[in-house]
Design an enzyme around this catalytic site. Structure first.
Site, PDB file in Angstrom:
ATOM      1  N   TRP A  43       0.684  -1.120   0.048  1.00  0.00           N
ATOM      2  CA  TRP A  43      -0.022  -0.055  -0.021  1.00  0.00           C
ATOM      3  C   TRP A  43       0.951   1.396   0.110  1.00  0.00           C
ATOM      4  O   TRP A  43       0.370   2.366  -0.017  1.00  0.00           O
ATOM      5  CB  TRP A  43      -1.022   0.041   1.217  1.00  0.00           C
ATOM      6  CG  TRP A  43      -2.080   0.699   1.154  1.00  0.00           C
ATOM      7  CD1 TRP A  43      -2.951   1.071  -0.006  1.00  0.00           C
ATOM      8  CD2 TRP A  43      -2.747   1.405   2.288  1.00  0.00           C
ATOM      9  NE1 TRP A  43      -3.998   1.694   0.365  1.00  0.00           N
ATOM     10  CE2 TRP A  43      -3.886   2.107   1.730  1.00  0.00           C
ATOM     11  CE3 TRP A  43      -2.666   1.783   3.529  1.00  0.00           C
ATOM     12  CZ2 TRP A  43      -4.736   2.876   2.538  1.00  0.00           C
ATOM     13  CZ3 TRP A  43      -3.436   2.226   4.375  1.00  0.00           C
ATOM     14  CH2 TRP A  43      -4.572   2.752   3.898  1.00  0.00           C
TER      15      TRP A  43
HETATM   16  C1  LIG Z   1      -6.997   6.246   2.779  1.00  0.00           C
HETATM   17  C2  LIG Z   1      -7.856   6.529   3.929  1.00  0.00           C
HETATM   18  C3  LIG Z   1      -7.904   7.778   4.545  1.00  0.00           C
HETATM   19  C4  LIG Z   1      -9.090   8.167   5.457  1.00  0.00           C
HETATM   20  N1  LIG Z   1      -8.828   9.332   6.258  1.00  0.00           N
HETATM   21  C5  LIG Z   1      -9.443   9.631   7.319  1.00  0.00           C
HETATM   22  C6  LIG Z   1      -9.473  10.819   7.973  1.00  0.00           C
HETATM   23  O1  LIG Z   1      -8.664  11.588   7.451  1.00  0.00           O
HETATM   24  N2  LIG Z   1     -10.115  10.983   9.223  1.00  0.00           N
HETATM   25  C7  LIG Z   1     -10.733  10.006   9.555  1.00  0.00           C
HETATM   26  O2  LIG Z   1     -11.237  10.077  10.708  1.00  0.00           O
HETATM   27  N3  LIG Z   1     -10.989   8.673   9.115  1.00  0.00           N
HETATM   28  C8  LIG Z   1     -10.422   8.425   8.089  1.00  0.00           C
HETATM   29  N4  LIG Z   1     -10.439   7.231   7.350  1.00  0.00           N
HETATM   30  C9  LIG Z   1     -11.246   6.297   7.978  1.00  0.00           C
HETATM   31  C10 LIG Z   1     -10.695   5.414   9.046  1.00  0.00           C
HETATM   32  O3  LIG Z   1      -9.373   5.148   8.951  1.00  0.00           O
HETATM   33  C11 LIG Z   1     -11.688   4.057   9.187  1.00  0.00           C
HETATM   34  O4  LIG Z   1     -12.966   4.763   9.332  1.00  0.00           O
HETATM   35  C12 LIG Z   1     -11.524   3.446  10.365  1.00  0.00           C
HETATM   36  O5  LIG Z   1      -9.907   3.058  10.394  1.00  0.00           O
HETATM   37  C13 LIG Z   1     -12.107   2.150  10.404  1.00  0.00           C
HETATM   38  O6  LIG Z   1     -11.908   1.284  11.551  1.00  0.00           O
HETATM   39  P1  LIG Z   1     -12.252  -0.274  11.812  1.00  0.00           P
HETATM   40  O7  LIG Z   1     -11.718  -0.639  13.123  1.00  0.00           O
HETATM   41  O8  LIG Z   1     -13.341  -0.457  11.272  1.00  0.00           O
HETATM   42  O9  LIG Z   1     -11.004  -0.871  10.648  1.00  0.00           O
HETATM   43  P2  LIG Z   1      -9.572  -1.015  10.539  1.00  0.00           P
HETATM   44  O10 LIG Z   1      -9.167   0.101  10.989  1.00  0.00           O
HETATM   45  O11 LIG Z   1      -9.365  -1.173   9.093  1.00  0.00           O
HETATM   46  O12 LIG Z   1      -9.307  -2.384  11.085  1.00  0.00           O
HETATM   47  C14 LIG Z   1      -9.454  -3.478  10.887  1.00  0.00           C
HETATM   48  C15 LIG Z   1      -8.565  -4.457  11.365  1.00  0.00           C
HETATM   49  O13 LIG Z   1      -9.053  -5.764  11.459  1.00  0.00           O
HETATM   50  C16 LIG Z   1      -8.185  -6.532  11.057  1.00  0.00           C
HETATM   51  N5  LIG Z   1      -8.606  -7.827  10.366  1.00  0.00           N
HETATM   52  C17 LIG Z   1      -9.262  -7.993   9.194  1.00  0.00           C
HETATM   53  N6  LIG Z   1      -9.492  -9.046   9.047  1.00  0.00           N
HETATM   54  C18 LIG Z   1      -9.150  -9.789   9.755  1.00  0.00           C
HETATM   55  C19 LIG Z   1      -9.499 -11.209  10.248  1.00  0.00           C
HETATM   56  N7  LIG Z   1     -10.142 -12.049   9.541  1.00  0.00           N
HETATM   57  N8  LIG Z   1      -9.057 -11.481  11.718  1.00  0.00           N
HETATM   58  C20 LIG Z   1      -8.202 -10.812  12.429  1.00  0.00           C
HETATM   59  N9  LIG Z   1      -8.285  -9.417  12.047  1.00  0.00           N
HETATM   60  C21 LIG Z   1      -8.592  -8.908  11.028  1.00  0.00           C
HETATM   61  C22 LIG Z   1      -7.102  -5.695  10.204  1.00  0.00           C
HETATM   62  O14 LIG Z   1      -5.764  -6.309  10.008  1.00  0.00           O
HETATM   63  C23 LIG Z   1      -7.273  -4.472  10.857  1.00  0.00           C
HETATM   64  O15 LIG Z   1      -6.209  -4.176  11.644  1.00  0.00           O
HETATM   65  C24 LIG Z   1      -9.589   6.943   6.248  1.00  0.00           C
HETATM   66  C25 LIG Z   1      -9.377   5.771   5.643  1.00  0.00           C
HETATM   67  C26 LIG Z   1      -8.781   5.529   4.664  1.00  0.00           C
HETATM   68  C27 LIG Z   1      -8.551   4.136   4.194  1.00  0.00           C
HETATM   69  S1  SF4 Z   2       4.839  -2.089   5.391  1.00  0.00           S
HETATM   70 FE1  SF4 Z   2       5.990  -1.722   3.580  1.00  0.00          FE
HETATM   71  S2  SF4 Z   2       5.792  -3.340   2.201  1.00  0.00           S
HETATM   72 FE2  SF4 Z   2       4.209  -3.413   3.919  1.00  0.00          FE
HETATM   73  S3  SF4 Z   2       2.447  -2.553   3.027  1.00  0.00           S
HETATM   74 FE3  SF4 Z   2       3.618  -0.798   3.896  1.00  0.00          FE
HETATM   75  S4  SF4 Z   2       4.854   0.043   2.517  1.00  0.00           S
HETATM   76 FE4  SF4 Z   2       4.294  -2.183   1.701  1.00  0.00          FE
END
Ligand SMILES: Cc1cc2nc3c(=O)[nH]c(=O)nc-3n(C[C@H](O)[C@H](O)[C@H](O)COP(=O)(O)OP(=O)(O)OC[C@H]3O[C@@H](n4cnc5c(N)ncnc54)[C@H](O)[C@@H]3O)c2cc1C
Ligand code: SF4
Ligand code: SF4
Lengths: 156, 620, 266
Positions: A43
């Site tokens: 990523w």
């Molecule tokens: C590019 C981008 C920009 C963003 N910008 C903002 C911003 O500016 N401000 C803001 O407030 N929010 C922002 N967000 C949104 C915010 O990041 C998300 O809303 C938030 O992180 C979601 O939280 P979550 O816990 O649901 O998911 P995540 O944070 O994605 O966590 C999910 C976790 O579950 C784990 N997981 C997945 N599958 C499994 C499995 N089968 N078994 C065990 N573990 C698993 C993953 O490894 C991960 O750690 C942004 C998101 C992105 C992608």
């Molecule tokens: S930790 Fe490094 S190799 Fe892994 S997704 Fe991020 S940039 Fe790519």
């Protein structure tokens, strides 16, 4: 994209393997150094780049759309609480940025809830969360909506 | 493959996923359940996992109630407006009234929040967003979870939920495998909080080589948050509500700070403000929704897409004016460096300096998630004091399976939560889970060894498929008896792209295409029994694919069910091109029968608990 | 036992010039293997091209005095104490193995070339150096091999998995271990037994693998690494720094965050 590892800088410490959220930094079997095994699942999050103690990892933008000759490198210094970036364009322009990454010593002000004050009896039945309502910094209680105002169906 | 060891762990609260929502859940659970065993299982390393791996530059959901900036009902109106009326207002209000305390805690813990020099308040980027230097956002919240939980398991992917065999429709825990040691892990838990993030790579991304990695949402968001409850038979809602984002070309860098803080604007290749051109056409599609302020995101996307199709592209963002100010220039670049470094890499490689060049924008491929600007996810109960009777069945954020809770991307119907809202939702789910246990609802859960053994065989089957099937061919990647995870993924993406409204058809689909899509997805589901994994890393990819495929089936079923185009700009139903408030001002809810695999869908009423007009601010 | 020169005792059955030829042969194998590696991979050409390119982004030219200072610091710290490995077990194990090997080889050469003529007296220091060197190599190398190898530590690969990268370290441990056992058995002077001969053969075989495998193993890295360390420190001093940003100008007041933990989270 991708990350790649400089042969002359990597010493096989394993920090990148340990931190990559995509599980794509692994150890090469011929030279016992790190490499990116699945660049199409990278990523460009830079977690590995920041974690490497030898600054051995660098990024080359995705081959699909990034021309060569650029460089975006970083130095994350936890003890100073700063992160420094150096961007170098293909045409040689450079830009430098430094930002803070923390305002307090790491972890020091994060409470260990097991040692904190217990919630009052019956508070689990309320709508309050930990630190509330004081943590909201408002006068009075948690906001709510009286049920008589509920409507159903097309509204506007 | 060698025989795999099985590890058993008994706990009270099992948090699946250590992202923003998962860390919030693990943290808060300790406050309410001092003597409970709290375990968090994370697929990667909790310090840098999930969507916040590279950091964030803004907290997109903060009311500012302490300064009278916004009230929870304002946020509900905002989210409702942006989703064309289709939200769970009770969940939205509940999240909005608590989110401020979460953000204040982050400030306490050391997250650098930018301050407005004049007023001393958090520096606002827009009405709901405040700006932060959030490169270490994830390590900070992960530390909070580590201090609260009894144990954090890293590098374990949860593949299935366990069901209680004593009482019908009650959860019993979860199983998964460790992608480093290869061991099988069984977690028998009284309550499970699923916080496993959204779904990317369901639709074919614009870049298909190495660039596949540069998806807008992280490539490791594999829809476990949906697949785990769907497979267990929980009800899901709004799965048709996928999101398409208008972002910078190639790098998908965020535009929020640019529009709101730098006050940039878009124009087409001829220098025109193109959005006005499409007003009439959009009005014919959605009626008076186009007149709302702010314009719903999907309708702005719609204007973008129409303009590009009409030949007005490439569409640019005018930055040359704003970037003349060195402070704004720094904000513009650091916005990427703290949130999407890839965009800085793209601009550096293409010699794009926004001071002199107006960068290009694009609309992305669709994604499915519940915490960002759309709200696909599980159908959950709301809080007791806010939910209409149809939306409440005992415990806040509990799914239609007893003891199973959701937070963050997992939960459907509560949009615009973002990071702070997801963390807050995790806290709400954790408190409810502890209450559930204290109410003695989680007693006498029985999970047999047979259930675990059956799952174990299923989990390692891809390794078996590869090892045995490999004997048939000399070498290479082509085999008649197994497919590799990447081959399966590319097939899934192609199906969704061509039939369910991806970029190939400019987000257009109809009932005929969806029927064909379902047929192809069924064949893919059957073929996924033959996915082959070479090692544990590939095994993880295989299970990511299986979760994505199940999520895709649910998305397609929902898209088929809703016979209207509610969100032009996210997707279009060619056979029902108008927004149809008479018949479809409601939420869609589905359930997949775990035994037959068949989906049943129903309409569910939308309750508007907040009125339309803004309350006048009290004269001070 | 450790103050007895094992090669002197061996000289009773093996002529000294054979032993000396063997040592020279090993030296030639290193030379040939490294040169073949350099020619085939063109790595030295890359190295100097890269250094030239990096010089272009230098912000200042170093004076001879500054260069000498950087080079001396590199030799004293990066090379002599393997400072790039940071503080921890890996560095200790590497330093043990490195000095152990140096002592072992130097001791071998000295004893074989100067103290194998019949009737010569070996000063006690050389056999002691030889045995201690071998012991350090075995200890440091085994510690690394069983516990510290990154593929075992961070990737959870089983310790008994042998990969191409293990060729050098295993041959090194084997050579020192068999040498020690041979010296011990030989010193017991068992009549009518040939155990010491077995281990002498194994010792010779291990050395053949170690020095003969230079082209395929990580042996030559011990020459490349110091060069890389020098180039890195010179680049840091002249400002080119491999395009890295400079260190931030801020006090170290926050302690360690995620870096305080070992890279083993699974
Ligand atoms: C590019 C981008 C920009 C963003 N910008 C903002 C911003 O500016 N401000 C803001 O407030 N929010 C922002 N967000 C949104 C915010 O990041 C998300 O809303 C938030 O992180 C979601 O939280 P979550 O816990 O649901 O998911 P995540 O944070 O994605 O966590 C999910 C976790 O579950 C784990 N997981 C997945 N599958 C499994 C499995 N089968 N078994 C065990 N573990 C698993 C993953 O490894 C991960 O750690 C942004 C998101 C992105 C992608
Ligand atoms: S930790 Fe490094 S190799 Fe892994 S997704 Fe991020 S940039 Fe790519
Ligand atoms: S963190 Fe750096 S030095 Fe350590 S293994 Fe990875 S690339 Fe090599």
């Amino acid at each position: 994209m991708s990350t790649f590892v400089y042969m002359t800088r990597c010493d096989g410490c394993g920090h990148c393997v340990d931190i990559c959220p995509s599980d794509i930094m692994h150890i090469d079997e011929t030279i016992r150094r790190a490499k990116n095994i699945e660049p199409n699942f990278c990523w460009e999050c830079y977690s590995c780049v920041k974690a490497c103690p030898n600054h051995a990892i660098d990024v080359r933008g995705y081959a699909d759309f990034a021309p060569m000759g650029h460089s975006v490198r970083v130095r994350r210094e936890e003890e100073k609480g700063t992160i420094s970036w150096k961007i170098k364009f293909r045409n040689g322009t450079t830009k430098d940025f430094v930002s803070p990454i923390t305002t307090k010593p790491w972890g020091k002000f994060i409470p260990k809830l097991a040692e904190g004050d217990k919630p009052n009896q019956g508070e689990i039945n309320s709508q309050r969360l930990y630190t509330e309502p004081e943590g909201l910094n408002i006068d009075g209680e948690l906001p709510s909506v009286p049920k008589e105002t509920f409507k159903k169906g097309v509204y506007y | 493959m060698a025989k795999h060891k099985t590890h058993f762990e008994d706990c009270d609260v099992l948090v699946v996923g250590g992202g923003m929502a998962g860390t919030g859940a693990a943290f808060e659970a300790r406050h309410w359940g001092r003597d409970l065993k709290i375990v968090c299982v994370e697929k990667a390393n909790i310090d840098r996992s999930g969507a916040v791996a590279q950091g964030l530059y803004a907290i997109n959901c903060y009311m500012g109630m302490q300064w009278g900036e916004n009230q929870p009902e304002d946020h509900v109106r905002y989210a409702r407006n942006d989703l064309m009326g289709m939200v769970r207002e009770d969940l939205g209000y509940d999240m909005a009234r608590h989110v401020d305390s979460t953000v204040h805690m982050f400030d306490e813990w050391g997250l650098p929040m930018m301050k407005n020099e004049k007023t001393g308040r958090y520096l606002r980027e827009g009405k709901w967003q405040i700006m932060i230097h959030g490169e270490s956002y994830k390590p900070i919240v992960a530390e909070a979870a580590k201090k609260s939980a009894d144990k954090i398991y890293n590098r374990i992917m949860i593949t299935h939920l366990l069901m209680d065999e004593e009482k019908e429709n009650r959860v019993g825990g979860a199983v998964g495998f460790n992608m480093r040691t290869g061991d099988f892990h069984v977690f028998r838990a009284k309550t499970v909080i699923v916080a496993a993030g959204g779904a990317s790579h369901i639709f074919k991304p614009r870049a298909v080589g190495e660039g596949m990695g540069r998806t807008w949402y992280a490539p490791w968001s594999n829809g476990s948050a949906y697949a785990l409850p769907i497979a267990a038979g929980a009800k899901m809602t709004q799965m048709e509500n996928r999101i398409v984002l208008c972002r910078f070309k190639d790098g998908y860098g965020p535009v929020g700070a640019y529009f709101l803080h730098l006050k940039t604007y878009t124009q087409n290749a001829n220098g025109e403000n193109y959005e006005k051109k499409w007003y009439e056409q959009t009005k014919e599609l959605v009626g008076e929704y186009i007149d709302h302020h702010p314009t719903p995101t999907c309708l702005r996307n719609h204007a973008f897409i129409q303009e590009t199709m009409a030949g007005g592209g490439p569409i640019h963002m005018v930055t040359t004016e704003a970037f003349q100010d060195p402070h704004l220039e720094t904000v513009g670049w650091e916005n990427f460096l703290g949130m999407t470094v890839g965009q800085a890499v793209v601009w550096a490689s293409q010699n794009i300096d926004p001071k002199y060049t107006n960068p290009e924008l694009t609309t992305s491929e669709p994604y499915v998630m519940g915490s960002h600007a759309t709200c696909s996810g599980a159908w959950v109960s709301g809080p007791e004091d806010l939910s209409p009777p149809e939306y409440f069945w005992g415990y806040n954020r509990m799914l239609t399976i007893e003891g199973l809770f959701g937070a963050g991307d997992t939960v459907g119907g509560s949009a615009h939560k973002f990071s702070s809202g997801s963390f807050t939702e995790g806290r709400l789910a954790a408190k409810a889970a502890v209450k559930y246990i204290e109410d003695q609802k989680a007693n006498d859960i029985k999970v047999s060894d047979k259930q675990c053994e059956d799952f174990k065989t299923a989990v390692y089957k891809p390794l078996e498929n590869y090892t045995v099937g490999r004997n048939e061919i000399t070498g290479g990647t082509v085999s008649p008896s197994y497919i590799s995870p990447i081959q399966g993924l590319q097939r899934l993406q192609r199906i969704m792209d061509e039939y369910v409204g991806g970029i190939a058809t400019n987000y257009m689909t109809n009932a005929n295409m969806l029927k064909k899509g379902l047929e192809l997805l069924k064949w893919l589901e059957e073929d996924l029994e033959n996915v082959g994994a070479e090692d544990y890393h590939q095994l993880m990819r295989a299970w990511e694919l299986k979760h994505r495929a199940l999520t895709s089936q649910c998305v397609t079923e929902h898209t088929m069910f809703r016979e209207e185009t509610r969100w032009p700009g996210y997707y279009y139903r060619g056979d029902h091109m108008k927004l149809d408030d008479d018949n479809w001002h409601c939420l869609t809810v589905s359930r997949r029968d775990p035994k037959t695999g068949k989906f049943t869908l129903e309409k569910v009423p939308v309750y508007h608990i907040v009125d339309e007009n803004e309350k006048k601010k009290e004269a001070s | 036992m450790i103050s007895t020169n094992p090669f002197l005792i061996l000289a009773e059955i093996v002529p000294p010039f054979l032993m000396q030829s063997f040592v020279i042969l090993m030296g030639l194998l290193i030379l040939v293997g490294t040169i073949m590696d350099i020619i085939h991979k063109k790595n030295v050409k890359y190295f100097f091209n890269n250094a030239k390119k990096a010089k272009l982004s230098a912000t200042k030219t170093l004076s001879t005095g500054e260069r000498i200072s950087v080079i001396s610091k590199t030799i004293a710290s990066d090379i002599a104490t393997t400072s790039e490995l940071g503080a921890g077990k890996r560095r200790v194990a590497h330093v043990m193995g490195m000095y152990g090997t140096i002592l072992f080889w130097v001791g071998s050469v000295v004893m074989i070339f100067f103290y194998t003529s019949p009737g010569s007296t070996t000063p006690a220091v050389w056999p002691i150096i030889w045995h201690v060197g071998a012991a350090l190599t075995v200890l440091g190398g085994s510690w690394f091999w069983f516990f510290l190898r990154v593929d075992v530590y961070s990737e959870a690969q089983p310790w008994f998995r042998v990969i191409k990268a293990d060729l050098f370290v295993l041959a090194l441990i084997a050579s020192s271990l068999f040498g020690l056992i041979w010296s011990y058995l030989q010193s017991l002077n068992l009549v009518g037994r040939y155990d010491d001969m077995v281990f002498l053969t194994l010792f010779i075989a291990a050395n053949l693998v170690l020095f003969g495998g230079v082209y395929w193993s990580k042996f030559a890295h011990m020459f490349y690494k110091p060069g890389a360390a020098l180039q890195k420190n010179l680049a840091e001093a002249d400002g080119s720094r491999d395009n890295l940003p400079p260190e931030a100008d801020a006090p170290e007041q926050f302690g360690l965050g995620i870096k305080r933990e070992e890279p083993k989270h699974y």
